[in-house]
Scaffold this motif. Sequence first.
Motif, PDB file in Angstrom:
ATOM      1  N   VAL A 140       0.857  -1.187   0.000  1.00  0.00           N
ATOM      2  CA  VAL A 140       0.000   0.000   0.000  1.00  0.00           C
ATOM      3  C   VAL A 140       0.894   1.238   0.000  1.00  0.00           C
ATOM      4  CG1 VAL A 140      -1.867  -1.183   1.206  1.00  0.00           C
ATOM      5  CG2 VAL A 140      -0.113   0.028   2.535  1.00  0.00           C
ATOM      6  N   ASP A 161      -5.989   1.255  -4.022  1.00  0.00           N
ATOM      7  CA  ASP A 161      -5.708   0.987  -2.607  1.00  0.00           C
ATOM      8  C   ASP A 161      -4.389   0.247  -2.404  1.00  0.00           C
ATOM      9  OD1 ASP A 161      -8.316   1.982  -1.752  1.00  0.00           O
ATOM     10  OD2 ASP A 161      -9.121   0.142  -2.636  1.00  0.00           O
ATOM     11  N   LEU A 216     -12.658  -2.258   4.081  1.00  0.00           N
ATOM     12  CA  LEU A 216     -12.902  -0.947   3.477  1.00  0.00           C
ATOM     13  C   LEU A 216     -14.387  -0.694   3.207  1.00  0.00           C
ATOM     14  CD1 LEU A 216      -9.941  -0.643   0.918  1.00  0.00           C
ATOM     15  CD2 LEU A 216     -10.261   0.647   3.046  1.00  0.00           C
ATOM     16  N   LEU A 269      -7.697  -3.941   4.447  1.00  0.00           N
ATOM     17  CA  LEU A 269      -8.157  -3.851   3.057  1.00  0.00           C
ATOM     18  C   LEU A 269      -9.557  -4.439   2.921  1.00  0.00           C
ATOM     19  CD1 LEU A 269      -5.088  -4.902   0.836  1.00  0.00           C
ATOM     20  CD2 LEU A 269      -6.232  -2.676   0.833  1.00  0.00           C
ATOM     21  N   SER A 285      -0.229   5.191   4.082  1.00  0.00           N
ATOM     22  CA  SER A 285      -1.613   4.735   4.136  1.00  0.00           C
ATOM     23  C   SER A 285      -2.005   4.308   5.548  1.00  0.00           C
ATOM     24  CB  SER A 285      -1.812   3.556   3.185  1.00  0.00           C
ATOM     25  OG  SER A 285      -3.094   2.976   3.336  1.00  0.00           O
ATOM     26  N   ILE A 324     -11.867  -3.883  -3.005  1.00  0.00           N
ATOM     27  CA  ILE A 324     -10.498  -3.340  -2.937  1.00  0.00           C
ATOM     28  C   ILE A 324     -10.050  -2.993  -4.354  1.00  0.00           C
ATOM     29  CG2 ILE A 324      -8.122  -3.842  -2.281  1.00  0.00           C
ATOM     30  CD1 ILE A 324      -9.431  -6.138  -0.488  1.00  0.00           C
TER      31      ILE A 324
END
Length: 312
Positions: free
Chosen positions: A127, A194, A142, A139, A131, A146
């Motif tokens: 990442v 991401d 989220l 991840l 981040s 992703i």
Amino acid sequence: MKKLLTASTVVLGTLAGAALAEYPDDKPITFVVPYGAGGGFDTIVRTFAPALEEALDATVVPENIKGASGTRGGQSVARAEPDGYTIGIYNIPGLTVAETLDRDIGFSLQDVSWIANLAASKYGIAVKGDSEIQSVQDLCDLGRPIKLSDTGKDSTSSITAVIAFQIIGCDITNITGYGGSNDTMIAVMRGEVDATLKPLTSLAKYTETDDLRMIVTLTDEPVLEGVPTTTDLGYPELAKFGLNRVVGGPPGLSDEVVETLSAGFKTAIESDAIQEWADGTGTELNYMGPEETRQMMDDLSSFYLQYKDLLQ
């Protein structure tokens, strides 16, 4: 009669040796890279070119022919004269999976004159350096698919990502169309996606500068201090996936030329320059000759066939 046969054999052997000695002559060998400049395949070809030149006493010219998930470069090699002056590097098993899924890649892997396997790489997921995402679980949490960056749906990393996150149980969206692995990593740094799943050797140049941060490696054993493996997370099967950098030539390349090129790559791999480069970049050199390479290709076809329904 026996003396005549012996003399004939000597003459034929001399002629064959002379024909072989003519390759390579003063014509340059084009080494096709199926992606843009700056990525992992481009780097390994441009690193090997000088060592191969020395081993073969020939001129080796890298040529980037990008497009269509690496298939355009392969098509270019397939159309070339089988004289040893055009070879290419192939993204395996990306192309293997594409054929397994009955996609038209514009040429047949069965027809490629396999020369050598140069290296094998394991994968990691990274990442952006700053981040807030600290783990694979972050991840997955989220609340949406992703977003991952990749060159094309048939690239090895894209295929691995689809399988890996299906096994983990998280939805992904592959943002494809980037020109090479370097561009896919820059996309993460720009915040366009991401994360990205790429070979550890490719990720290293940006993780070492903290522009990217590794959150997991698809390996059995730890590679980086503080970074878990997928085996640690309970997914040991993901350590079986990797990337092979394989060299091949047009269909119909003679056995003599294949052996000459293969021996040249073996000499290049054993050179101090390539060994030092591999040690400095963490590249896992894994030389295989023509027969071993062909067997590996057959084995990979069988391995990925079990994931055909998932990839479709």
